[in-house]
Design a protein around this motif. Structure first.
Motif, PDB file in Angstrom:
ATOM      1  N   VAL A  53      -2.041  -7.101  -5.561  1.00 42.46           N
ATOM      2  CA  VAL A  53      -3.158  -8.039  -5.617  1.00 42.46           C
ATOM      3  C   VAL A  53      -3.580  -8.202  -7.073  1.00 42.46           C
ATOM      4  O   VAL A  53      -3.244  -7.387  -7.930  1.00 42.46           O
ATOM      5  N   SER A  54      -4.317  -9.260  -7.351  1.00 46.94           N
ATOM      6  CA  SER A  54      -4.717  -9.543  -8.733  1.00 46.94           C
ATOM      7  C   SER A  54      -6.018  -8.862  -9.118  1.00 46.94           C
ATOM      8  O   SER A  54      -6.343  -8.802 -10.304  1.00 46.94           O
ATOM      9  N   THR A  55      -6.759  -8.355  -8.144  1.00 48.02           N
ATOM     10  CA  THR A  55      -8.025  -7.689  -8.439  1.00 48.02           C
ATOM     11  C   THR A  55      -8.178  -6.468  -7.550  1.00 48.02           C
ATOM     12  O   THR A  55      -8.043  -6.577  -6.324  1.00 48.02           O
ATOM     13  N   GLY A  56      -8.443  -5.304  -8.158  1.00 50.27           N
ATOM     14  CA  GLY A  56      -8.697  -4.099  -7.387  1.00 50.27           C
ATOM     15  C   GLY A  56      -7.458  -3.595  -6.685  1.00 50.27           C
ATOM     16  O   GLY A  56      -6.340  -3.693  -7.171  1.00 50.27           O
ATOM     17  N   GLY A  57      -7.660  -3.045  -5.484  1.00 48.72           N
ATOM     18  CA  GLY A  57      -6.559  -2.446  -4.747  1.00 48.72           C
ATOM     19  C   GLY A  57      -6.363  -0.989  -5.135  1.00 48.72           C
ATOM     20  O   GLY A  57      -7.008  -0.466  -6.054  1.00 48.72           O
ATOM     21  N   ASP A  58      -5.442  -0.321  -4.432  1.00 50.21           N
ATOM     22  CA  ASP A  58      -5.183   1.105  -4.661  1.00 50.21           C
ATOM     23  C   ASP A  58      -3.671   1.330  -4.582  1.00 50.21           C
ATOM     24  O   ASP A  58      -3.145   1.716  -3.539  1.00 50.21           O
ATOM     25  N   PRO A  59      -2.935   1.072  -5.663  1.00 52.92           N
ATOM     26  CA  PRO A  59      -1.465   1.112  -5.612  1.00 52.92           C
ATOM     27  C   PRO A  59      -0.899   2.433  -5.102  1.00 52.92           C
ATOM     28  O   PRO A  59       0.075   2.441  -4.357  1.00 52.92           O
ATOM     29  N   CYS A  60      -1.491   3.569  -5.502  1.00 49.97           N
ATOM     30  CA  CYS A  60      -0.940   4.864  -5.104  1.00 49.97           C
ATOM     31  C   CYS A  60      -1.196   5.155  -3.634  1.00 49.97           C
ATOM     32  O   CYS A  60      -0.317   5.637  -2.923  1.00 49.97           O
ATOM     33  N   ALA A  61      -2.407   4.866  -3.149  1.00 54.33           N
ATOM     34  CA  ALA A  61      -2.744   5.162  -1.752  1.00 54.33           C
ATOM     35  C   ALA A  61      -2.130   4.137  -0.800  1.00 54.33           C
ATOM     36  O   ALA A  61      -1.743   4.476   0.311  1.00 54.33           O
ATOM     37  N   GLN A  62      -2.019   2.884  -1.237  1.00 50.43           N
ATOM     38  CA  GLN A  62      -1.537   1.821  -0.364  1.00 50.43           C
ATOM     39  C   GLN A  62      -0.034   1.598  -0.467  1.00 50.43           C
ATOM     40  O   GLN A  62       0.518   0.812   0.294  1.00 50.43           O
ATOM     41  N   GLY A  63       0.637   2.294  -1.398  1.00 48.79           N
ATOM     42  CA  GLY A  63       2.085   2.188  -1.502  1.00 48.79           C
ATOM     43  C   GLY A  63       2.578   0.809  -1.880  1.00 48.79           C
ATOM     44  O   GLY A  63       3.377   0.213  -1.169  1.00 48.79           O
ATOM     45  N   TRP A  64       2.116   0.263  -3.014  1.00 45.13           N
ATOM     46  CA  TRP A  64       2.571  -1.060  -3.439  1.00 45.13           C
ATOM     47  C   TRP A  64       4.079  -1.052  -3.652  1.00 45.13           C
ATOM     48  O   TRP A  64       4.662  -0.055  -4.095  1.00 45.13           O
ATOM     49  N   GLN A  65       4.720  -2.179  -3.374  1.00 47.05           N
ATOM     50  CA  GLN A  65       6.159  -2.297  -3.480  1.00 47.05           C
ATOM     51  C   GLN A  65       6.632  -1.963  -4.892  1.00 47.05           C
ATOM     52  O   GLN A  65       6.160  -2.524  -5.882  1.00 47.05           O
ATOM     53  N   GLY A  66       7.592  -1.026  -4.997  1.00 44.62           N
ATOM     54  CA  GLY A  66       8.195  -0.675  -6.276  1.00 44.62           C
ATOM     55  C   GLY A  66       7.362   0.226  -7.157  1.00 44.62           C
ATOM     56  O   GLY A  66       7.763   0.519  -8.281  1.00 44.62           O
ATOM     57  N   VAL A  67       6.202   0.698  -6.678  1.00 43.39           N
ATOM     58  CA  VAL A  67       5.302   1.520  -7.498  1.00 43.39           C
ATOM     59  C   VAL A  67       5.374   2.965  -7.024  1.00 43.39           C
ATOM     60  O   VAL A  67       5.255   3.244  -5.829  1.00 43.39           O
ATOM     61  N   GLN A  68       5.590   3.884  -7.964  1.00 49.46           N
ATOM     62  CA  GLN A  68       5.572   5.313  -7.669  1.00 49.46           C
ATOM     63  C   GLN A  68       4.472   5.963  -8.505  1.00 49.46           C
ATOM     64  O   GLN A  68       4.213   5.550  -9.647  1.00 49.46           O
TER      65      GLN A  68
END
Length: 697
Positions: A53-68
């Motif tokens: 998303v372009s604002t906020g979010g939680d990449p580590c907890a939500q498991g964004w595509q391609g993100v470790q």
């Protein structure tokens, strides 16, 4: 009554704490990393990446595509072949602990940012559309060990500053427009690739600090004073002051947020303490007002007021423990979703007489009263599901060493795959599904049940699953030989093991997998992601198994469907009808299979942006060469060294030609392909030219 009020007050306090505290404590990812990845997403043009998303979010907890992540910090971003556009922007330096950025095989343009995170170790931007020169600021990245900028439109001279990177072991700048000489020390980099550039063959000595040219990215510079170059301490001081200002702003923001959270928590605690005291006072007042009634009840032994009232009290007194006993009695599994009826008169008569004696009367047994208990149980699994072994998240964390990066096998559009080792030494592959793919537990369990029914020698077997703590994982058997994509395109000695007969055998195994899915399974199963990277080999490279079978319902949902379309088309596996209209059928799988056969025939990738424009898309390039024997011979993988029978080669090409027909109705069913390949399998050593080389199979 007082106890009930106390419980209500406590519940009210807990609700307040949840309302005020949870919004400040739910985020797992470092706020600075969230800002950086939001900025990167905007700079890339907000592509349809699951979770992003372009604002906020939680990449580590939500498991964004391609993100470790490591802890709460983003450590790796790997998105290959997703048709990303836009630019990288100028906020990458805000990543606090990132070590790997790999955005290869996309359409990203613009220049390479001057300010990169100082923690970066691996920086891959190959096969994109970057322009300009390599910024001198890369020399400040002391941890940088691998750079791949190949197949872009970069130009200018190679900066001498890269020579100062002592940790740099890999530098690939192939297929760009770099000019001038190669700095002398750069030639000592262990893995330095520079082909495809108009560079001078002579090495250039390192210039002295007094005569170093200004960087093209720094714009006009003031006249240099003796002893100072244009890139000297003054420009470094300016950049350091900017960084210090940004770090101060970040610290101030974090401090204000922390103070706000502390103030809210203290306020909630104070309100909670006041409410608890009020509840205690109210319960004391209520207990005081109810004492006369309780005392009158206790005194009924000396001054009974009548048998009827005593019988009523006794019946009420006896009802409570009986009803509690019924509710708390453990239920058998077969009784979980039924309504049971218990009878008060089931209590032994002796015990009932003793209870009556306590109030000083002997009364007849009260009439039987039925108590209906509705069992309150958690949502249960559908009874008709046949499920494999269920694992817990804790056990899978133990087997994968908490999903450590060294156990990471691969990353796909649906999530990441990790190697797991059980206590008895058995190896498994755990696919951790991306949490951004919308699905509830019931639909996931239905999917698991369907996949577990896929039983075939050429299909990767599902041995277990996990659905716990909002995480959904699939556990498969482990294939130790890697993928067909790795073997064909790794460029090492493994490719030499793939003789002509071995390639026919692997093509036959892959065809049998699709034949089973398309023609044996009822209803037929569409694969939807058939490619060489999803064909797993055993250690001897003799057997092939198709992975990701049965996962089409996940791929066909929402943003993953759009991403899969971009990936399939960019990698060259997408059938024409799928690319044009998004329609995907069994015949689309047949087209993808034909592209895999082309990889086996030519040794080329399905899409290779490093080749000339007319040869980048393998299927389009090969279509016009499959029917001409002279052109066909030139297409064959050079690693075969001409060791193949020409008749077998022609038959193999005929099968490919039918598979990659532009009209889906002209593509054959997989059973026909299996029969044609079976006829090609040698039953005795091939005579002539290939006899000496194919006998090893």
């Amino acid at each position: 009554m007082g106890k009930e009020n106390s419980k209500l007050c406590a519940l009210f306090v807990m609700c307040l704490m949840v309302i005020f505290v949870v919004p400040f404590s739910h985020g797992l990812t470092n706020g600075q990393d969230v800002y950086a990845i939001n900025s990167l997403y905007i700079a890339l043009g907000s592509p349809p990446l699951p979770g992003w998303v372009s604002t906020g979010g939680d990449p580590c907890a939500q498991g964004w595509q391609g993100v470790q992540c490591v802890g709460s910090n983003i450590s790796t971003i790997v998105i290959n072949g997703a048709n990303l556009g836009g630019q990288l922007g100028d906020q990458l330096m805000n990543f606090s602990s990132i070590e790997t950025i790999d955005l290869s095989n996309n359409q990203i343009g613009g220049s390479i940012p001057n300010n990169l995170p100082t923690t970066i170790k691996t920086f891959f931007l190959s096969a994109n559309q970057f322009t300009g020169s390599i910024p001198d600021s890369l020399s400040t990245l002391t941890l940088l060990s691998a750079i791949d900028l190949s197949s872009n439109n970069l130009s200018g001279q190679l900066p001498h500053s890269l020579q100062s990177l002592s940790a740099l072991t890999t530098l690939n700048i192939e297929n760009n427009l770099f000019l001038g000489p190669v700095p002398e020390k750069m030639l000592s980099i262990p893995n330095f690739k520079r082909d495809g550039n108009p560079l001078n063959t002579t090495a250039a000595s390192s210039p002295s600090p007094l005569t170093s040219p200004p960087s093209s990215s720094e714009g006009p510079t003031a006249p240099a004073t003796p002893g100072k170059s244009a890139n000297g301490p003054s420009s470094q001081d300016g950049s350091q002051s900017k960084r210090s200002r940004k770090s101060r702003k970040t610290i101030l923001i974090v401090a204000f947020v922390a103070i706000g959270v502390i103030v809210c928590i203290v306020g909630v605690l104070l309100v909670a303490m006041l409410l608890i005291r009020c509840c205690e006072k109210q319960s004391k007042l209520e207990s005081t007002t109810m004492r006369p009634e309780t005392g009158g009840y206790k005194g009924t032994k000396e001054k009974p007021k009548g048998n009827n009232s005593l019988i009523e009290h006794t019946a009420e007194a006896n009802k409570v423990p009986v009803s509690q006993e019924v509710v708390q009695k453990p239920m058998k599994e077969s009784q979980i979703d039924t309504v049971r009826t218990e009878n008060v008169s089931q209590k032994p008569s002796e015990q009932l007489e003793m209870d009556m004696a306590r109030v000083g009367v002997i009364a007849p047994t009260p009439p039987a009263e039925k108590v209906t208990v509705n069992a309150i149980v958690p949502a249960e699994l559908p009874r008709d599901l046949s499920l494999p072994t269920s694992f817990t998240v804790g056990s899978l964390q133990q087997y994968t060493n908490s999903f450590a990066s060294e156990n990471l096998i691969g990353v796909g559009m649906l999530g990441s795959v990790y190697r797991a080792e059980l206590p008895d030494g058995q190896l498994l592959a755990v696919k951790k599904l991306d949490s951004s793919v919308p699905r509830d537990d019931e639909s996931f369990l239905n999917l698991v049940s369907s996949i577990s029914k896929l039983q075939h020698a050429n299909v990767v077997k599902l041995v277990g699953y996990c659905v716990e703590h909002k995480q959904q994982l699939l556990v498969y058997e482990y294939c130790g030989g890697g993928t067909l994509n790795d073997i064909l395109h790794s460029g090492d000695e493994l490719n030499q093991k793939l003789t002509w007969n071995a390639r026919i055998r692997l093509a036959l195994g892959a065809a049998r997998a699709l034949e089973y899915l398309h023609e044996v399974c009822q209803p037929p199963v569409v694969h939807r992601n058939f490619k060489s990277a999803n064909l797993l080999l055993d250690n001897e490279l003799l057997a092939v198994r198709a992975s990701d079978c049965g996962l089409a319902p996940l791929i066909s949902s929402g943003s993953v469907r759009q991403l899969s379309g971009n990936i399939l088309s960019s990698l060259g596996y997408g059938a024409p009808e799928f690319i044009q209209s998004g329609a995907y059928t069994l015949k689309s799988d047949v087209y993808s299979y034909g592209v895999v056969m082309l990889e086996l025939l030519t040794g080329r990738k399905s899409h290779d942006s490093s080749r000339p424009r007319g040869e980048q898309h393998l299927a389009r390039w090969a279509t016009n060469h499959l029917h001409d024997i002279a052109s066909l011979s030139r297409m064959v993988d050079p690693s075969l060294n001409g060791r193949y029978p020409e008749k077998s080669l022609s038959q193999f090409a005929d099968i490919i030609s039918t598979c990659i027909q532009s009209e889906p109705e002209f593509r054959p069913p997989m059973s026909d392909i299996v029969q044609n390949l079976l006829r090609m399998m040698p039953r005795e050593p091939i005579s002539g030219r290939s006899n000496r080389n194919s006998s090893s199979n």
